[in-house]
Design a protein around this motif. Structure first.
Motif, PDB file in Angstrom:
ATOM      1  N   GLU A 198       0.823  -1.209   0.000  1.00  9.96           N
ATOM      2  CA  GLU A 198       0.000   0.000   0.000  1.00  9.96           C
ATOM      3  C   GLU A 198       0.855   1.256   0.000  1.00  9.96           C
ATOM      4  OE1 GLU A 198      -2.732  -0.258   3.189  1.00  9.96           O
ATOM      5  OE2 GLU A 198      -3.774  -2.015   2.390  1.00  9.96           O
ATOM      6  N   ILE A 199       2.110   1.114   0.397  1.00  6.90           N
ATOM      7  CA  ILE A 199       3.041   2.236   0.296  1.00  6.90           C
ATOM      8  C   ILE A 199       3.407   2.406  -1.175  1.00  6.90           C
ATOM      9  CG2 ILE A 199       5.286   3.130   0.992  1.00  6.90           C
ATOM     10  CD1 ILE A 199       5.061   1.387   3.491  1.00  6.90           C
ATOM     11  N   ALA A 246      -0.075 -11.819  -2.532  1.00  2.94           N
ATOM     12  CA  ALA A 246      -1.308 -11.853  -1.735  1.00  2.94           C
ATOM     13  C   ALA A 246      -2.300 -10.770  -2.130  1.00  2.94           C
ATOM     14  CB  ALA A 246      -0.963 -11.722  -0.256  1.00  2.94           C
ATOM     15  N   ALA A 247      -1.840  -9.736  -2.825  1.00  5.47           N
ATOM     16  CA  ALA A 247      -2.707  -8.600  -3.135  1.00  5.47           C
ATOM     17  C   ALA A 247      -3.768  -8.976  -4.165  1.00  5.47           C
ATOM     18  CB  ALA A 247      -1.886  -7.426  -3.647  1.00  5.47           C
ATOM     19  N   PRO A 248      -5.035  -8.668  -3.899  1.00  4.98           N
ATOM     20  CA  PRO A 248      -6.067  -8.888  -4.920  1.00  4.98           C
ATOM     21  C   PRO A 248      -5.867  -7.993  -6.146  1.00  4.98           C
ATOM     22  CG  PRO A 248      -7.056  -8.607  -2.750  1.00  4.98           C
ATOM     23  CD  PRO A 248      -5.616  -8.204  -2.624  1.00  4.98           C
ATOM     24  N   GLN A 249      -5.358  -6.771  -5.907  1.00  5.64           N
ATOM     25  CA  GLN A 249      -5.188  -5.815  -6.998  1.00  5.64           C
ATOM     26  C   GLN A 249      -3.858  -5.079  -6.868  1.00  5.64           C
ATOM     27  OE1 GLN A 249      -8.496  -3.078  -7.164  1.00  5.64           O
ATOM     28  NE2 GLN A 249      -9.829  -4.550  -8.190  1.00  5.64           N
ATOM     29  N   THR A 250      -3.299  -4.754  -8.027  1.00  5.82           N
ATOM     30  CA  THR A 250      -2.136  -3.870  -8.110  1.00  5.82           C
ATOM     31  C   THR A 250      -2.490  -2.754  -9.079  1.00  5.82           C
ATOM     32  OG1 THR A 250      -0.586  -5.666  -7.673  1.00  5.82           O
ATOM     33  CG2 THR A 250       0.305  -3.703  -8.724  1.00  5.82           C
ATOM     34  N   VAL A 309      -5.450  -0.898 -13.563  1.00  9.03           N
ATOM     35  CA  VAL A 309      -5.790  -1.661 -12.367  1.00  9.03           C
ATOM     36  C   VAL A 309      -5.723  -3.143 -12.722  1.00  9.03           C
ATOM     37  CG1 VAL A 309      -7.505  -2.103 -10.595  1.00  9.03           C
ATOM     38  CG2 VAL A 309      -7.248   0.214 -11.534  1.00  9.03           C
ATOM     39  N   ILE A 310      -4.794  -3.850 -12.092  1.00  9.45           N
ATOM     40  CA  ILE A 310      -4.568  -5.269 -12.377  1.00  9.45           C
ATOM     41  C   ILE A 310      -5.303  -6.085 -11.328  1.00  9.45           C
ATOM     42  CG2 ILE A 310      -2.814  -7.053 -12.647  1.00  9.45           C
ATOM     43  CD1 ILE A 310      -0.885  -4.439 -13.031  1.00  9.45           C
ATOM     44  N   ASP A 311      -6.343  -6.775 -11.761  1.00 18.71           N
ATOM     45  CA  ASP A 311      -7.116  -7.636 -10.866  1.00 18.71           C
ATOM     46  C   ASP A 311      -6.607  -9.060 -11.068  1.00 18.71           C
ATOM     47  OD1 ASP A 311      -9.143  -9.319  -9.717  1.00 18.71           O
ATOM     48  OD2 ASP A 311     -10.495  -7.580  -9.715  1.00 18.71           O
ATOM     49  N   SER A 353      -0.257  -1.668  -4.246  1.00 21.27           N
ATOM     50  CA  SER A 353      -1.109  -2.845  -4.141  1.00 21.27           C
ATOM     51  C   SER A 353      -2.117  -2.636  -3.025  1.00 21.27           C
ATOM     52  CB  SER A 353      -0.278  -4.104  -3.858  1.00 21.27           C
ATOM     53  OG  SER A 353       0.542  -4.427  -4.965  1.00 21.27           O
ATOM     54  N   GLU A 354      -3.266  -3.277  -3.170  1.00 23.09           N
ATOM     55  CA  GLU A 354      -4.325  -3.156  -2.173  1.00 23.09           C
ATOM     56  C   GLU A 354      -4.575  -4.508  -1.521  1.00 23.09           C
ATOM     57  OE1 GLU A 354      -7.798  -1.532  -3.961  1.00 23.09           O
ATOM     58  OE2 GLU A 354      -6.800   0.278  -4.702  1.00 23.09           O
TER      59      GLU A 354
END
Length: 376
Positions: free
Chosen positions: A244-245, A266-270, A284-286, A357-358
């Motif tokens: 997230e940073i 582990a991130a659902p999205q980047t 947005v990469i899902d 990343s989220e």
């Protein structure tokens, strides 16, 4: 005697379209002066065909043994078609038939009213027909049909949108180069208002050259290696975790080449963002949906586009930004897709790349960005 390399083009007179030819002065090395053939047009639409929209245009020629062949884009009964001709001397042409058998054409799931700008050529162990889809006065996108060519008929086995950009990459033209590569260039349509085009004094650009090849039954593409000659200053981005940073880096100018390599963790999205001063483009990469969403907000009249993959764990984004033109080839788990887009940043003198990343981390593998020199 007419030479094979002289241009064939579509001429229009009194609303009637026909195939025409021209020749140049052999002493003019600049190819800037041309003379039309006095007997133009050498071909017009057969009277017995139910041609719609007065569509009869965009000749594409090739030679097999001692015979020349030509395909023409048209509309029969308000559905796109391609007509096939042959000739021994490039002046006198025999109409053969629609390239795709009519019963096969009726089963194809495309909605084009006109098949424009046909290209027809062997690729790998198949033949490929590329057409540009004209539908209700909209120039949509090119479609590639892959199949077999037997007894002068083409039998499509699959079809795909060649470039995933909407109302952008259109009317491509291909050629076989001396190295045996199938190269293709397209026209990048405008995605701004007519008023803005008139105000700026220019409209439309050509794409970068791409090399086409077959992979797992699909037509895929890569930017030609010669484009590396445009590279000047290189920026190397070291491998790191993206969380997230937000990772950020600034680049000068609006002519840049990017090679960004990402891996799912582990991130659902980047999210990859290009910031142009007050405007931005988000990719947005899902990872779970194997999908990339492109959102360009106020940079274009067509701000939202997407790329869908069968799976997505490793992603290579290779793209060029050249002021208003963005050309992207995305590779995911062995499959690649192409997308072209127009962007119109108003005040930017450079670009800021940011990644985040989220809901977890993703992995940025070693990546590179190059500032590009001008070609003029």
């Amino acid at each position: 005697m007419i030479r094979a390399w002289l241009p064939f083009y579509t001429g229009v007179k009194n609303g009637i379209q026909g195939t025409c030819i021209a020749h140049n002065n052999p002493n003019d090395a600049t190819l800037s002066r041309w003379q039309k053939y006095p007997q133009n047009p050498i071909l017009t639409a057969p009277d017995f065909l139910n041609i719609h929209h007065k569509a009869y245009r965009d000749p594409y020629l090739w030679r097999e043994a001692d015979t020349w062949y030509q395909v023409i884009g048209t509309s029969i009964d308000n559905r796109g078609e391609v007509l096939l001709y042959r000739s021994q001397d490039l002046l006198n042409w025999e109409y053969l038939h629609p390239l795709v058998p009519r019963e096969i054409r009726a089963s194809l799931q495309d909605d084009a009213h006109i098949w424009e700008c046909p290209n027809f050529f062997p690729l790998g162990d198949k033949y490929v027909l590329i057409i540009s889809s004209w539908h209700e006065n909209h120039l949509n996108y090119p479609v590639a049909f892959i199949g077999e060519f037997r007894e002068l008929y083409f039998y499509p086995e699959s079809m795909q949108q060649l470039d995933q950009g909407s109302f952008c990459y259109y009317a491509p033209l291909s050629m076989l180069d001396p190295q045996g590569r199938r190269l293709i260039w397209g026209w990048l349509q405008e995605q701004r208002s007519l008023k803005a085009q008139l105000r700026s004094g220019w409209s439309g650009v050509m794409s970068l050259p791409r090399e086409l090849f077959l992979a797992d039954g699909r037509v895929e593409g890569r930017f030609v290696a010669e484009l590396s000659a445009l590279r000047e200053k290189e920026h190397r981005i070291s491998a790191q975790e993206i969380s997230e940073i937000v990772y950020k880096q600034d680049f000068q100018g609006l002519a840049l080449e990017f090679e960004i390599n990402l891996e799912a963790r582990a991130a659902p999205q980047t999210k990859l963002t290009l910031n142009f001063a007050e405007e931005k483009l988000d990719l947005v990469i899902d990872w779970s949906k194997a999908r990339i969403e492109l959102n360009s907000y106020d940079l274009s009249l067509h701000p939202q586009q997407s790329l869908q993959f069968s799976s997505l764990t490793h992603l290579n984004l290779h793209f060029y930004l050249d002021h208003s033109a963005l050309e992207l080839i995305a590779k995911a788990d062995g499959q690649s897709q192409m997308l072209s887009k127009r962007l119109y940043p108003q005040h930017a003198q450079g670009v800021t790349l940011s990644l985040s990343s989220e809901g977890g981390t993703s992995q940025l593998a070693t990546s590179k960005v190059w500032e590009l020199k001008q070609v003029f």
